[in-house]
Design an enzyme around this catalytic site. Structure first.
Site, short mmCIF file in Angstrom:
data_model
loop_
_atom_site.label_atom_id
_atom_site.label_comp_id
_atom_site.label_asym_id
_atom_site.label_seq_id
_atom_site.Cartn_x
_atom_site.Cartn_y
_atom_site.Cartn_z
N CYS A 1 -5.23 -4.17 21.05
CA CYS A 1 -4.10 -3.47 20.21
C CYS A 1 -4.75 -2.47 19.71
O CYS A 1 -5.60 -2.46 18.62
CB CYS A 1 -3.44 -4.17 19.49
SG CYS A 1 -2.11 -3.45 18.29
N LYS B 1 -5.51 6.75 10.18
CA LYS B 1 -4.64 5.78 9.94
C LYS B 1 -5.43 4.89 8.72
O LYS B 1 -6.54 4.61 8.83
CB LYS B 1 -4.52 4.97 11.00
CG LYS B 1 -3.44 4.02 11.11
CD LYS B 1 -3.44 3.25 12.63
CE LYS B 1 -3.01 1.66 12.39
NZ LYS B 1 -1.53 1.37 11.69
N CYS C 1 1.41 -7.03 15.42
CA CYS C 1 2.53 -6.37 15.58
C CYS C 1 3.72 -7.25 15.54
O CYS C 1 4.87 -6.86 15.58
CB CYS C 1 2.82 -5.61 17.01
SG CYS C 1 1.53 -4.13 17.16
N CYS D 1 0.86 -9.61 20.48
CA CYS D 1 0.14 -9.21 19.43
C CYS D 1 0.28 -9.75 18.09
O CYS D 1 1.67 -9.33 17.72
CB CYS D 1 -0.08 -7.61 19.56
SG CYS D 1 -0.98 -7.02 17.99
N LYS E 1 -7.74 -1.73 6.72
CA LYS E 1 -8.81 -2.54 5.89
C LYS E 1 -10.01 -2.53 6.42
O LYS E 1 -11.18 -2.33 5.84
CB LYS E 1 -8.36 -3.95 6.02
CG LYS E 1 -7.14 -4.02 4.72
CD LYS E 1 -6.97 -5.56 4.69
CE LYS E 1 -5.50 -5.78 4.09
NZ LYS E 1 -4.80 -6.76 4.70
N HIS F 1 0.84 -1.32 -0.02
CA HIS F 1 0.20 0.08 0.06
C HIS F 1 0.86 1.12 -0.04
O HIS F 1 2.10 1.18 -0.07
CB HIS F 1 -0.80 0.04 1.16
CG HIS F 1 -0.34 -0.03 2.34
ND1 HIS F 1 0.01 0.98 3.00
CD2 HIS F 1 -0.43 -1.15 3.48
CE1 HIS F 1 0.74 0.91 4.27
NE2 HIS F 1 0.23 -0.31 4.59
N HIS G 1 -4.13 -2.72 15.67
CA HIS G 1 -4.71 -3.75 14.90
C HIS G 1 -6.26 -3.98 15.46
O HIS G 1 -6.84 -4.60 14.69
CB HIS G 1 -3.75 -5.05 15.05
CG HIS G 1 -2.58 -4.65 14.21
ND1 HIS G 1 -1.46 -4.31 15.20
CD2 HIS G 1 -2.23 -4.71 12.98
CE1 HIS G 1 -0.33 -4.10 14.32
NE2 HIS G 1 -0.68 -4.43 13.11
N HIS H 1 4.03 1.63 2.46
CA HIS H 1 5.16 0.93 2.13
C HIS H 1 6.15 1.63 1.27
O HIS H 1 7.19 1.46 1.12
CB HIS H 1 4.69 -0.40 1.41
CG HIS H 1 4.02 -1.33 2.29
ND1 HIS H 1 2.81 -2.09 1.88
CD2 HIS H 1 4.51 -1.84 3.46
CE1 HIS H 1 2.67 -2.79 3.05
NE2 HIS H 1 3.51 -2.88 4.07
N1 MSP Z 1 8.06 -6.67 8.68
C1 MSP Z 1 8.26 -5.49 9.41
C2 MSP Z 1 9.63 -5.10 9.19
C3 MSP Z 1 10.85 -5.75 9.33
S1 MSP Z 1 12.11 -4.78 8.95
C4 MSP Z 1 13.63 -5.91 9.57
C5 MSP Z 1 7.30 -4.66 9.24
N2 MSP Z 1 6.52 -4.87 8.07
S2 MSP Z 1 5.16 -3.83 7.70
O1 MSP Z 1 4.91 -4.27 6.33
O2 MSP Z 1 4.35 -3.47 8.63
O3 MSP Z 1 5.99 -2.35 7.28
C6 MSP Z 1 6.97 -2.15 6.19
C7 MSP Z 1 7.32 -0.52 6.29
O4 MSP Z 1 6.32 0.02 5.80
C8 MSP Z 1 7.81 -0.18 7.57
O5 MSP Z 1 8.77 0.68 7.48
C9 MSP Z 1 6.33 0.71 8.27
O6 MSP Z 1 6.85 1.70 8.94
C10 MSP Z 1 6.13 1.15 6.77
N3 MSP Z 1 4.61 1.52 6.75
C11 MSP Z 1 3.66 0.80 6.65
N4 MSP Z 1 2.49 1.42 6.89
C12 MSP Z 1 3.02 2.88 6.84
C13 MSP Z 1 2.06 3.85 6.50
N5 MSP Z 1 0.92 3.84 6.66
N6 MSP Z 1 2.76 5.04 6.31
C14 MSP Z 1 4.35 5.01 6.25
N7 MSP Z 1 4.83 4.04 6.56
C15 MSP Z 1 4.19 2.86 6.68
O7 MSP Z 1 6.88 -3.78 10.05
#
Ligand code: MSP
Length: 471
Positions: free
Chosen positions: A143, A293, A127, A124, A296, A18, A146, A21
């Site tokens: 949480c 935030k 997380c 959780c 889904k 999304h 989530h 990411h």
């Molecule tokens: N798998 C772990 C990261 C492990 S690193 C050794 C994780 N995955 S995640 O899919 O939840 O998030 C991946 C990255 O995307 C993280 O840096 C997270 O902060 C970022 N983001 C996820 N949603 C976000 C937003 N809505 N906005 C900005 N960044 C976000 O955490």
């Protein structure tokens, strides 16, 4: 020339990419391109985090073999990264056999700091985090990120003795050996560190089998964060390959939500392995959708492909790198996105290019000797301190200033009055300033800036279709 290693967080593959990411990738890519601009050799890691209960459950829900599920989604993330114009040099999937083997080696090297004990407490799965009683109480058992009740765990597992490393981590952060950015997050991290107990680093296979087996103990798999954090080293071939050329990383980009793992467990692992800490730990804010935030359950998750299709890769990168603040939470709305594209990319930059190229070509003006770019001190300082959205503001002010300068200097009047020498001087100065701004923008908008450079190559050729057609 230095060798520079830059990393991104590896996303869980329990869903589609999304727009949130994109932040890690876009910011890291700017860092990569800026470093190349100033002559450094760069490696950029990316990857996917494929183990853990969350992913396992999701595959089960969908009735898919978990291996197939993670492969399908890993591919989507790779495609997504490419579609942002980001080129990683190294990619790791945590289910890769090589990664798992290296991860087990890392575990073995940390064994003197690992002990077995009973974990009685909360978890959780959203997380993928062990949660303290205090937090459970404060959040009334659910949480907040989530919206799921915490799970009660009671199992024998392995613990990592964070207390062995705390003092050294605090010292490194305070001395800036590992600079935690932005500065206000540093204080949060120091507080968290102070309160941090030893962490549980494995799960019993009775609860979870989808993980890297703990070496020498078939009853346990590694906690997904130990597996995930190791990726930054295993992707370089550690431990069997020397990583001295590349480690410590120049910058590790993570979202603020996962800073705690990178500021506590990760440095503890590195110190335990006898490795230096990364030079910069850069934590960005969250992308919100209409001030909320993305989730889904609220149904407000923005599909990045839709955003990319609307205004292309330059429009995407422009918005996320300038209007999403590098460090603070910022909002995405379609209105703001359209406005930024039309008023800024199309008007400020697109029209400027069109106007200058048309004037130059109508008046047979060519630049002559090669243009020599200059990196202004103010821009350099912003880039070196990872203030990327501010660095873009800085360049944008230059572009807007140039638009005003054209209006004031009226080169078309000089042409009309036949003042060729004055006209050439005026066009040369305007075009060189534009090309310099374009050079400074190149880490942010690699495609667009390449197109602008092509317009002003010999012979200067105004674009037939505007670079950023208004929409
Ligand atoms: N798998 C772990 C990261 C492990 S690193 C050794 C994780 N995955 S995640 O899919 O939840 O998030 C991946 C990255 O995307 C993280 O840096 C997270 O902060 C970022 N983001 C996820 N949603 C976000 C937003 N809505 N906005 C900005 N960044 C976000 O955490």
């Amino acid at each position: 020339m230095s060798k520079v290693y830059i990393t991104t967080a590896i996303p869980y593959v329990n869903g589609q990419p999304h727009i949130g990411h994109a932040m890690d990738y876009c910011l890291a890519d700017v860092c990569v391109r800026y470093n190349r601009l100033i002559g450094n050799e760069v490696r950029l890691q990316a990857g996917t985090d494929e183990h853990g209960g969350k992913i396992f459950k999701k595959a089960e829900e969908l009735g898919k073999p978990v291996e197939q599920y993670v492969s399908e989604n890993a591919k989507k993330f790779q495609d997504f990264i490419h579609s942002l114009g980001v080129e990683y040099t190294d990619f790791v999937r945590t289910t890769d056999a090589e990664h798992q083997k290296r991860c087990q080696e890392i575990w073995k090297r940390l064994e003197s700091h690992i002990y077995k004990a009973k974990y009685e407490g909360w978890y959780c799965t959203g997380c993928e985090r062990f949660v303290t009683d205090k937090e459970v109480e404060e959040n009334h058992g659910v949480c907040p990120d989530h919206q799921k009740p915490y799970e009660q765990l009671s199992e024998e597992n392995y613990y990592f003795r964070i207390s062995d490393f705390k003092e050294q981590i605090v010292r490194s952060i305070e001395l800036g050996e590992m600079l935690v950015l932005p500065d206000f997050r540093k204080k949060e991290v120091l507080k968290l560190l102070d309160e941090s107990p030893d962490v549980s680093v494995s799960r019993s296979v009775e609860q979870l089998t989808w993980g890297v087996p703990v070496p020498g103990d078939e009853s346990q798999v590694m906690y997904v964060w130990i597996d995930a954090l190791s990726n930054y080293l295993t992707v370089l071939g550690y431990p069997e390959t020397s990583i001295d050329d590349w480690w410590p990383a120049q910058a590790q980009f993570v979202g603020k939500d996962i800073l705690r793992f990178h500021a506590i467990i990760w440095p503890a692992m590195l110190i335990g392995l006898g490795l230096p800490l990364p030079r910069h730990l850069v934590s960005h804010g969250m992308v919100l959708a209409n001030g909320q935030k993305m989730s889904k359950s609220i149904g407000n998750v923005v599909d990045p492909m839709e955003v990319l299709n609307r205004h292309g890769i330059d429009g995407f990168r422009y918005y996320f790198l300038r209007h999403i603040d590098t460090f603070a939470d910022s909002d995405f709305t379609w209105e703001k996105f359209d406005e930024a594209y039309n008023n800024e990319l199309a008007n400020d930059l697109g029209n400027l290019v069109q106007r200058l190229a048309t004037l130059a070509s109508k008046n047979n003006f060519e630049l002559g000797e090669a243009f020599e770019p200059v990196i202004p001190q103010e821009y350099k300082e912003l880039m070196d301190s990872f203030e990327y959205s501010k660095a873009m503001d800085y360049v944008w002010e230059k572009l807007q200033g140039l638009n005003r300068k054209i209006d004031e200097e009226k080169p078309w009047s000089l042409a009309k009055d036949g003042k060729k020498e004055e006209l050439d001087k005026c066009l040369k100065s305007l075009i060189c300033e534009l090309l310099n701004a374009n050079y400074l923008l190149s880490p942010f908008l690699p495609n667009a800036t390449e197109k602008v450079s092509a317009v002003f190559a010999n012979p200067i050729t105004p674009p037939e279709i505007p670079l950023f057609p208004k929409q």
